[in-house]
Design a protein around this motif. Structure first.
Motif, PDB file in Angstrom:
ATOM      1  N   VAL A   1      11.060 -20.769 -12.661  1.00  0.00           N
ATOM      2  CA  VAL A   1      12.322 -21.485 -12.467  1.00  0.00           C
ATOM      3  C   VAL A   1      12.091 -22.994 -12.487  1.00  0.00           C
ATOM      4  O   VAL A   1      12.864 -23.745 -13.049  1.00  0.00           O
ATOM      5  N   LEU A   2      10.997 -23.429 -11.887  1.00  0.00           N
ATOM      6  CA  LEU A   2      10.775 -24.874 -11.768  1.00  0.00           C
ATOM      7  C   LEU A   2      10.184 -25.484 -13.033  1.00  0.00           C
ATOM      8  O   LEU A   2      10.634 -26.526 -13.501  1.00  0.00           O
ATOM      9  N   GLY A   3       9.174 -24.836 -13.598  1.00  0.00           N
ATOM     10  CA  GLY A   3       8.458 -25.469 -14.714  1.00  0.00           C
ATOM     11  C   GLY A   3       8.712 -24.865 -16.078  1.00  0.00           C
ATOM     12  O   GLY A   3       8.168 -25.364 -17.073  1.00  0.00           O
ATOM     13  N   GLY A   4       9.527 -23.799 -16.172  1.00  0.00           N
ATOM     14  CA  GLY A   4       9.858 -23.200 -17.462  1.00  0.00           C
ATOM     15  C   GLY A   4       8.614 -22.878 -18.288  1.00  0.00           C
ATOM     16  O   GLY A   4       7.575 -22.460 -17.770  1.00  0.00           O
ATOM     17  N   MET A   5       8.720 -23.100 -19.600  1.00  0.00           N
ATOM     18  CA  MET A   5       7.652 -22.735 -20.534  1.00  0.00           C
ATOM     19  C   MET A   5       6.355 -23.509 -20.264  1.00  0.00           C
ATOM     20  O   MET A   5       5.260 -22.977 -20.489  1.00  0.00           O
ATOM     21  N   VAL A   6       6.469 -24.742 -19.773  1.00  0.00           N
ATOM     22  CA  VAL A   6       5.242 -25.526 -19.512  1.00  0.00           C
ATOM     23  C   VAL A   6       4.417 -24.820 -18.437  1.00  0.00           C
ATOM     24  O   VAL A   6       3.206 -24.601 -18.596  1.00  0.00           O
ATOM     25  N   SER A   7       5.085 -24.425 -17.347  1.00  0.00           N
ATOM     26  CA  SER A   7       4.376 -23.701 -16.281  1.00  0.00           C
ATOM     27  C   SER A   7       3.867 -22.362 -16.777  1.00  0.00           C
ATOM     28  O   SER A   7       2.759 -21.932 -16.436  1.00  0.00           O
TER      29      SER A   7
ATOM     30  N   LEU B   1      -3.181  -8.479 -11.837  1.00  0.00           N
ATOM     31  CA  LEU B   1      -2.087  -9.270 -11.274  1.00  0.00           C
ATOM     32  C   LEU B   1      -1.763 -10.437 -12.219  1.00  0.00           C
ATOM     33  O   LEU B   1      -0.594 -10.783 -12.429  1.00  0.00           O
ATOM     34  N   ALA B   2      -2.815 -11.010 -12.796  1.00  0.00           N
ATOM     35  CA  ALA B   2      -2.632 -12.093 -13.771  1.00  0.00           C
ATOM     36  C   ALA B   2      -1.842 -11.580 -14.962  1.00  0.00           C
ATOM     37  O   ALA B   2      -0.898 -12.233 -15.439  1.00  0.00           O
ATOM     38  N   ALA B   3      -2.216 -10.378 -15.435  1.00  0.00           N
ATOM     39  CA  ALA B   3      -1.525  -9.791 -16.580  1.00  0.00           C
ATOM     40  C   ALA B   3      -0.054  -9.559 -16.235  1.00  0.00           C
ATOM     41  O   ALA B   3       0.853  -9.857 -17.018  1.00  0.00           O
ATOM     42  N   THR B   4       0.175  -9.048 -15.045  1.00  0.00           N
ATOM     43  CA  THR B   4       1.546  -8.775 -14.590  1.00  0.00           C
ATOM     44  C   THR B   4       2.385 -10.047 -14.561  1.00  0.00           C
ATOM     45  O   THR B   4       3.494 -10.102 -15.097  1.00  0.00           O
ATOM     46  N   MET B   5       1.829 -11.069 -13.945  1.00  0.00           N
ATOM     47  CA  MET B   5       2.593 -12.307 -13.757  1.00  0.00           C
ATOM     48  C   MET B   5       2.849 -13.021 -15.081  1.00  0.00           C
ATOM     49  O   MET B   5       3.916 -13.596 -15.296  1.00  0.00           O
ATOM     50  N   SER B   6       1.851 -12.978 -15.992  1.00  0.00           N
ATOM     51  CA  SER B   6       2.041 -13.681 -17.264  1.00  0.00           C
ATOM     52  C   SER B   6       3.138 -13.019 -18.091  1.00  0.00           C
ATOM     53  O   SER B   6       3.968 -13.708 -18.692  1.00  0.00           O
ATOM     54  N   VAL B   7       3.152 -11.698 -18.098  1.00  0.00           N
ATOM     55  CA  VAL B   7       4.194 -11.004 -18.865  1.00  0.00           C
ATOM     56  C   VAL B   7       5.564 -11.243 -18.235  1.00  0.00           C
ATOM     57  O   VAL B   7       6.517 -11.627 -18.913  1.00  0.00           O
ATOM     58  N   ASN B   8       5.652 -11.019 -16.931  1.00  0.00           N
ATOM     59  CA  ASN B   8       6.970 -11.097 -16.292  1.00  0.00           C
ATOM     60  C   ASN B   8       7.559 -12.503 -16.347  1.00  0.00           C
ATOM     61  O   ASN B   8       8.761 -12.659 -16.574  1.00  0.00           O
ATOM     62  N   SER B   9       6.727 -13.523 -16.148  1.00  0.00           N
ATOM     63  CA  SER B   9       7.270 -14.884 -16.182  1.00  0.00           C
ATOM     64  C   SER B   9       7.773 -15.214 -17.588  1.00  0.00           C
ATOM     65  O   SER B   9       8.845 -15.809 -17.753  1.00  0.00           O
ATOM     66  N   SER B  10       7.014 -14.794 -18.622  1.00  0.00           N
ATOM     67  CA  SER B  10       7.446 -15.065 -19.998  1.00  0.00           C
ATOM     68  C   SER B  10       8.711 -14.295 -20.340  1.00  0.00           C
ATOM     69  O   SER B  10       9.597 -14.797 -21.033  1.00  0.00           O
ATOM     70  N   TYR B  11       8.785 -13.066 -19.856  1.00  0.00           N
ATOM     71  CA  TYR B  11       9.974 -12.261 -20.150  1.00  0.00           C
ATOM     72  C   TYR B  11      11.196 -12.787 -19.397  1.00  0.00           C
ATOM     73  O   TYR B  11      12.298 -12.805 -19.930  1.00  0.00           O
ATOM     74  N   LEU B  12      10.983 -13.217 -18.158  1.00  0.00           N
ATOM     75  CA  LEU B  12      12.086 -13.826 -17.401  1.00  0.00           C
ATOM     76  C   LEU B  12      12.653 -15.006 -18.175  1.00  0.00           C
ATOM     77  O   LEU B  12      13.863 -15.139 -18.358  1.00  0.00           O
ATOM     78  N   LEU B  13      11.748 -15.862 -18.640  1.00  0.00           N
ATOM     79  CA  LEU B  13      12.166 -17.059 -19.377  1.00  0.00           C
ATOM     80  C   LEU B  13      12.826 -16.670 -20.697  1.00  0.00           C
ATOM     81  O   LEU B  13      13.844 -17.251 -21.090  1.00  0.00           O
ATOM     82  N   GLY B  14      12.245 -15.683 -21.371  1.00  0.00           N
ATOM     83  CA  GLY B  14      12.750 -15.267 -22.681  1.00  0.00           C
ATOM     84  C   GLY B  14      14.172 -14.744 -22.621  1.00  0.00           C
ATOM     85  O   GLY B  14      15.064 -15.228 -23.332  1.00  0.00           O
ATOM     86  N   TRP B  15      14.428 -13.787 -21.742  1.00  0.00           N
ATOM     87  CA  TRP B  15      15.766 -13.182 -21.691  1.00  0.00           C
ATOM     88  C   TRP B  15      16.764 -14.146 -21.066  1.00  0.00           C
ATOM     89  O   TRP B  15      17.938 -14.155 -21.457  1.00  0.00           O
ATOM     90  N   SER B  16      16.321 -14.951 -20.105  1.00  0.00           N
ATOM     91  CA  SER B  16      17.230 -15.944 -19.511  1.00  0.00           C
ATOM     92  C   SER B  16      17.667 -16.951 -20.560  1.00  0.00           C
ATOM     93  O   SER B  16      18.829 -17.370 -20.606  1.00  0.00           O
ATOM     94  N   SER B  17      16.720 -17.369 -21.411  1.00  0.00           N
ATOM     95  CA  SER B  17      17.059 -18.379 -22.420  1.00  0.00           C
ATOM     96  C   SER B  17      18.083 -17.832 -23.404  1.00  0.00           C
ATOM     97  O   SER B  17      18.969 -18.558 -23.860  1.00  0.00           O
TER      98      SER B  17
END
Lengths: 478, 60
Positions: free
Chosen positions: A173-179, A327-343
């Motif tokens: 939410v805070l850093g979008g694609m950069v984060s 956990l890294a794999a989980t977070m990387s996928v979910n954060s990208s997907y959150l950003l993707g569908w939200s966008s």
């Protein structure tokens, strides 16, 4: 509880480092382009890291291991197709070169550039629905893996899911694609270490020959031949080839990496090398599933067999590193997907429906609010939805809901002069209609193939029926 | 005859998947190592470019 104090220290340290790095991305955001595409500054190596991390999650390990457990070495055909198609696209630049050249932000934006604004909105709705249904099961499957492997009580599953989501949401939410890109890099390194470690332990503990014997004893020749296996066959292979072409070009989270690269040449290189990673992304977790078949026999729960085996064979310390990797794999996928569908929801549904354009700051705020709403949906869907069959087939079909139509419309828009808006509508409707037949007990291969066939027929039939009067001048936007 | 066919058939698939797995695993490990080493410079370049973009927007 399988975890010791050392394992917990490793996992908590990883989470703290990731969060700090993710939150640091916020200061680089000054426009919607920065928030959604990291200013289109992705180079080759960081591009490979973020693309691979985005498409390798615990969910990937779980569904591929389930396929390995159920269909043995024949399941490797899925990894071979996924990697092979991506290597082909990277080597030739087919579609991805032109897509990067168009300077798009989201997949549905293509529909406005090549067809019309109303079609963009329709495509946006389909992309969002398919994407959210697809992502909706992630948390449950990932939470299952993490509770089993750490030994936490199953009653804590919902809290595990909520915690995972909250952590990802915080920096996305805070850093979008950069984060997302910064954390993807750390997560890619962690998940790669975890993946290689587990693969080494499975081969060392169970043995390659033992796994081959177990597949032969339990599945026979069908455990080796993807042609003879009733779950696969030529129709399935054809469906997978089309599906992966569509995923690599039209899937929002993958396409965002194409759009975010520095230039079209970089996007080709990113795809080519990530394709080789995709070979291992498929075959290694499938081997874990085969290892679980050899370890437990054929009567175990197919989804839970792999994590239960890992929890038993990995020693203290290594288990912590592997869980941090997962956990890294989980977070990387979910954060990208959150950003993707939200966008997609913000850029392709909300903004085109507004009469007045939004200021950059307001666009970033809108994206953040949609991020939050998408997270809530994913949380609640994950808690109550019951999967109708293997996870992999469910994900294939919910993805095909829009991918089949989008792929036909992309091909038409890029390479066929007579493609027009009517054809675009027919392609989207045909693709969606074909894919929902899966929910009426049609096998996934036939549901998928019918989706692509109906989408192609819709594109050609609709365009020809509407005639040249419905054509839109080709856009020269870059 | 059938047994010979099945034996050859299975041996083919067994070797085919073993070879594929070796290529896939080696490629995964090798590329991951290179990306882990060289990706950091790429990441720095991206952040520098974003910082310059931001300053460019602030200074009219």
């Amino acid at each position: 509880v399988n975890f010791t104090a050392l394992d917990w220290i490793i996992v908590v340290t990883y989470i703290a480092v990731t969060l700090a790095a993710g939150l640091a991305g916020k200061k680089y955001i000054s426009s919607a382009s920065d928030f959604l595409l990291a200013g289109r500054h992705l180079g080759k190596f960081i591009g490979i890291a973020t693309l691979a991390a985005t498409e390798i999650g615990t969910i990937t390990f779980m569904y591929y291991a389930e396929l390995g457990y159920k269909t043995g070495f024949a399941s490797f055909v899925n990894g071979l197709i996924a990697g092979g198609v991506m290597i082909f696209l990277g080597a030739t630049g087919f579609m991805i070169f032109r897509l990067r050249d168009l300077g798009l932000t989201t997949v549905p934006e293509f529909f406005e550039v090549k067809y019309s604004r109303p079609l963009r909105i329709v495509a946006g709705v389909l992309v969002a629905v398919g994407g959210l249904l697809n992502m909706g099961v992630f948390l449950k499957v990932e939470g299952t893996f993490l509770t089993i492997i750490s030994g936490l009580p199953v009653a804590d599953l919902k809290w595990t899911m909520t915690l995972i989501l909250f952590l990802e949401l915080l920096y996305t939410v805070l850093g979008g694609m950069v984060s997302v890109v910064i954390t993807d890099f750390i997560q890619f390194v962690m998940l790669s270490v975890g993946t290689v470690l587990v693969t080494g332990y499975v081969i060392y503990t169970i043995g390659w020959q033992h796994m081959q014997d177990a597949v032969m004893a339990n599945l026979g020749a069908n455990g080796f031949s993807p042609i003879g296996n009733p779950d696969y066959g030529w129709a399935y292979i054809g469906f997978q080839l089309l599906l992966w072409m569509a995923v690599d070009t039209c899937w929002q989270t993958t396409a965002m990496r194409t759009f975010a690269t520095k230039d079209p040449e970089t996007s080709k290189k990113v795809f080519f090398w990530t394709g080789f990673i995709f070979l291992g992304r498929g075959m290694m977790p499938m081997l874990w599933g085969i290892g679980a078949l050899a370890y437990f026999g054929p009567n175990h729960d197919s989804l839970q067999a792999m994590p239960e085996m890992i929890a038993r064979i990995l020693p203290t310390g290594v288990l912590g590193i592997v869980v941090a990797g997962m956990l890294a794999a989980t977070m990387s996928v979910n954060s990208s997907y959150l950003l993707g569908w939200s966008s997609v929801i913000s850029q392709d549904i909300v903004l085109p429906l507004r009469r007045q354009p939004l200021a950059q700051r307001s666009q970033v705020l809108l994206n953040r609010v949609v991020n939050l709403l998408v997270s809530l949906f994913v949380l609640f869907w994950g808690i109550w939805y019951v999967l109708p069959g293997p996870v992999y087939f469910y994900l294939n079909i919910t993805g095909t809901l829009f991918l089949a139509g989008a792929f036909a419309a992309f091909i038409g828009g890029l390479f066929w002069k007579r493609a027009n808006t009517t054809g675009g509508y027919c392609a989207l409707v045909g693709g969606a209609a074909g894919s929902v037949t899966y929910f009426f007990h049609i096998p996934p291969a036939y549901a998928g193939m019918s989706a692509f066939a109906l989408a192609a027929a819709g594109m050609v039939g609709g365009s020809l029926a509407a005639g040249s009067g419905a054509m839109r001048p080709r856009s020269t936007r870059v | 005859m059938d047994r010979i066919y099945r034996g050859g058939f299975l041996r083919f698939w067994s070797w085919f998947w073993t070879a594929n797995f070796i290529i896939a695993g080696s490629a995964f490990g090798g590329i991951a190592l290179v990306v882990a080493i060289r990706g950091l410079a790429d990441l720095r370049a991206m952040l520098t470019a974003l910082e310059m973009d931001r300053k460019g927007k602030e200074d009219p």
